[in-house]
Design a protein around this motif. Structure first.
Motif, mmCIF file in Angstrom:
data_model
loop_
_atom_site.group_PDB
_atom_site.id
_atom_site.type_symbol
_atom_site.label_atom_id
_atom_site.label_comp_id
_atom_site.label_asym_id
_atom_site.label_seq_id
_atom_site.Cartn_x
_atom_site.Cartn_y
_atom_site.Cartn_z
ATOM 1 N N VAL A 9 0.841 -1.203 0.000
ATOM 2 C CA VAL A 9 0.000 0.000 0.000
ATOM 3 C C VAL A 9 0.874 1.250 0.000
ATOM 4 C CG1 VAL A 9 -1.651 1.331 1.377
ATOM 5 C CG2 VAL A 9 -2.006 -1.121 1.048
ATOM 6 N N THR A 10 1.948 1.227 0.779
ATOM 7 C CA THR A 10 2.888 2.357 0.785
ATOM 8 C C THR A 10 3.512 2.540 -0.590
ATOM 9 O OG1 THR A 10 3.376 1.898 3.105
ATOM 10 C CG2 THR A 10 4.913 3.309 1.937
ATOM 11 N N PHE A 11 3.887 1.450 -1.222
ATOM 12 C CA PHE A 11 4.453 1.505 -2.572
ATOM 13 C C PHE A 11 3.435 2.086 -3.555
ATOM 14 C CE2 PHE A 11 5.565 -1.009 -6.542
ATOM 15 C CZ PHE A 11 6.549 -0.131 -6.930
ATOM 16 N N PHE A 12 2.183 1.661 -3.446
ATOM 17 C CA PHE A 12 1.120 2.181 -4.308
ATOM 18 C C PHE A 12 0.944 3.682 -4.088
ATOM 19 C CE2 PHE A 12 -3.373 3.195 -5.112
ATOM 20 C CZ PHE A 12 -3.450 2.847 -6.443
ATOM 21 N N LEU A 13 0.916 4.132 -2.829
ATOM 22 C CA LEU A 13 0.763 5.559 -2.538
ATOM 23 C C LEU A 13 1.970 6.360 -3.025
ATOM 24 C CD1 LEU A 13 -0.868 5.420 0.995
ATOM 25 C CD2 LEU A 13 -1.973 5.915 -1.200
ATOM 26 N N HIS A 14 3.142 5.785 -2.920
ATOM 27 C CA HIS A 14 4.336 6.468 -3.453
ATOM 28 C C HIS A 14 4.267 6.585 -4.971
ATOM 29 C CE1 HIS A 14 7.045 5.612 0.278
ATOM 30 N NE2 HIS A 14 6.191 6.605 0.481
ATOM 31 N N SER A 15 3.733 5.574 -5.625
ATOM 32 C CA SER A 15 3.603 5.657 -7.085
ATOM 33 C C SER A 15 2.543 6.689 -7.467
ATOM 34 C CB SER A 15 3.298 4.297 -7.691
ATOM 35 O OG SER A 15 2.055 3.815 -7.246
ATOM 36 N N VAL A 16 1.455 6.794 -6.689
ATOM 37 C CA VAL A 16 0.457 7.848 -6.936
ATOM 38 C C VAL A 16 1.111 9.212 -6.758
ATOM 39 C CG1 VAL A 16 -1.662 8.902 -6.066
ATOM 40 C CG2 VAL A 16 -1.544 6.427 -6.332
ATOM 41 N N LEU A 17 1.875 9.358 -5.689
ATOM 42 C CA LEU A 17 2.576 10.625 -5.440
ATOM 43 C C LEU A 17 3.578 10.936 -6.552
ATOM 44 C CD1 LEU A 17 2.996 12.968 -3.475
ATOM 45 C CD2 LEU A 17 4.771 11.601 -2.372
ATOM 46 N N ALA A 18 4.249 9.913 -7.063
ATOM 47 C CA ALA A 18 5.187 10.119 -8.180
ATOM 48 C C ALA A 18 4.439 10.632 -9.407
ATOM 49 C CB ALA A 18 5.921 8.825 -8.504
ATOM 50 N N GLY A 19 3.255 10.087 -9.688
ATOM 51 C CA GLY A 19 2.452 10.581 -10.811
ATOM 52 C C GLY A 19 2.048 12.027 -10.624
ATOM 53 N N VAL A 20 1.669 12.391 -9.392
ATOM 54 C CA VAL A 20 1.298 13.783 -9.104
ATOM 55 C C VAL A 20 2.501 14.696 -9.292
ATOM 56 C CG1 VAL A 20 0.572 15.353 -7.259
ATOM 57 C CG2 VAL A 20 -0.620 13.192 -7.576
ATOM 58 N N VAL A 21 3.648 14.288 -8.780
ATOM 59 C CA VAL A 21 4.862 15.117 -8.897
ATOM 60 C C VAL A 21 5.269 15.279 -10.355
ATOM 61 C CG1 VAL A 21 7.340 15.167 -8.371
ATOM 62 C CG2 VAL A 21 5.700 14.644 -6.575
ATOM 63 N N ILE A 22 5.208 14.213 -11.131
ATOM 64 C CA ILE A 22 5.571 14.295 -12.554
ATOM 65 C C ILE A 22 4.667 15.297 -13.267
ATOM 66 C CG2 ILE A 22 5.482 13.000 -14.736
ATOM 67 C CD1 ILE A 22 6.531 10.580 -13.145
ATOM 68 N N THR A 23 3.369 15.223 -13.015
ATOM 69 C CA THR A 23 2.443 16.141 -13.675
ATOM 70 C C THR A 23 2.624 17.566 -13.176
ATOM 71 O OG1 THR A 23 0.903 14.290 -13.753
ATOM 72 C CG2 THR A 23 0.029 16.425 -14.327
ATOM 73 N N PHE A 24 2.898 17.724 -11.879
ATOM 74 C CA PHE A 24 3.140 19.055 -11.315
ATOM 75 C C PHE A 24 4.364 19.701 -11.963
ATOM 76 C CE2 PHE A 24 5.268 21.699 -8.087
ATOM 77 C CZ PHE A 24 4.285 22.663 -7.902
ATOM 78 N N PHE A 93 -4.107 25.587 -11.702
ATOM 79 C CA PHE A 93 -2.738 25.926 -11.317
ATOM 80 C C PHE A 93 -1.990 26.622 -12.451
ATOM 81 C CE2 PHE A 93 1.776 24.678 -11.016
ATOM 82 C CZ PHE A 93 2.089 25.334 -9.834
ATOM 83 N N VAL A 94 -2.061 26.055 -13.651
ATOM 84 C CA VAL A 94 -1.347 26.640 -14.794
ATOM 85 C C VAL A 94 -1.891 28.029 -15.105
ATOM 86 C CG1 VAL A 94 -0.909 26.404 -17.271
ATOM 87 C CG2 VAL A 94 -0.678 24.424 -15.789
ATOM 88 N N CYS A 95 -3.204 28.167 -15.094
ATOM 89 C CA CYS A 95 -3.818 29.460 -15.406
ATOM 90 C C CYS A 95 -3.432 30.514 -14.367
ATOM 91 C CB CYS A 95 -5.332 29.302 -15.474
ATOM 92 S SG CYS A 95 -6.194 30.814 -15.908
#
Length: 162
Positions: A9-24, A93-95
């Motif tokens: 579950v921690t690994f899954f949440l870290h991967s979700v966070l990685a996706g958010v960071v990449i898009t950010f 955010f971009v706007c």
């Protein structure tokens, strides 16, 4: 719960966070592209280096969390993080950020224009003064050239008579 499930579950949440960071981070590229117009080649190079850096970051996440083994739920987590961030925060955010940065840059540009206005006036006055000196110098050169020409002609006349 067992430690294995907590780790997954921690690994899954870290991967979700990685996706958010990449898009950010990619949103910052979009903001810069809105503020400074880019050509197709420059955008392609930016994207290439960005995705290489993202690949290295995801590989590091997989290596650290899961011994380098690709797990599809990690890909799903990163995808969910990207889609969630993109749908809920990205446009706003971009706007907002591009507008704020544009306004700040506009304000700074105006302040710089106001501060440099006396220098611009001084530069213009100095330019006109040096232009005036250049014209006077040219007249002085022409005057000296005429006097020397007359002097040389008179000298030739004197020498020819003797």
């Amino acid at each position: 719960m067992s430690q294995d499930i907590i780790r997954e579950v921690t690994f899954f949440l870290h991967s979700v966070l990685a996706g958010v960071v990449i898009t950010f981070v990619y949103d910052w590229f979009l903001i810069i592209r809105k503020l400074i117009k880019h050509g197709t080649l420059w955008m392609s190079l930016e994207d290439l280096f960005f995705w290489i850096a993202c690949g290295i970051g995801v590989f590091y996440l997989l290596y650290r969390e899961n011994n380098g083994v690709l797990r599809w739920f990690a890909v799903l987590g990163a995808t969910l993080g990207m889609i969630g961030y993109k749908n809920f925060f990205s446009r706003f955010f971009v706007c907002v950020m591009s507008t704020c940065i544009y306004k700040i840059m506009w304000f700074l540009f105006r302040v710089i224009q106001i501060v440099l206005k006396p220098l611009k006036w001084l530069f213009f006055k100095l330019w006109r003064f040096f232009d005036f000196l250049k014209k006077k110098w040219k007249k002085c050169q022409n005057f000296i050239k005429k006097k020397l020409t007359v002097f040389i002609k008179m000298l030739k006349m004197v020498l020819c008579k003797q």
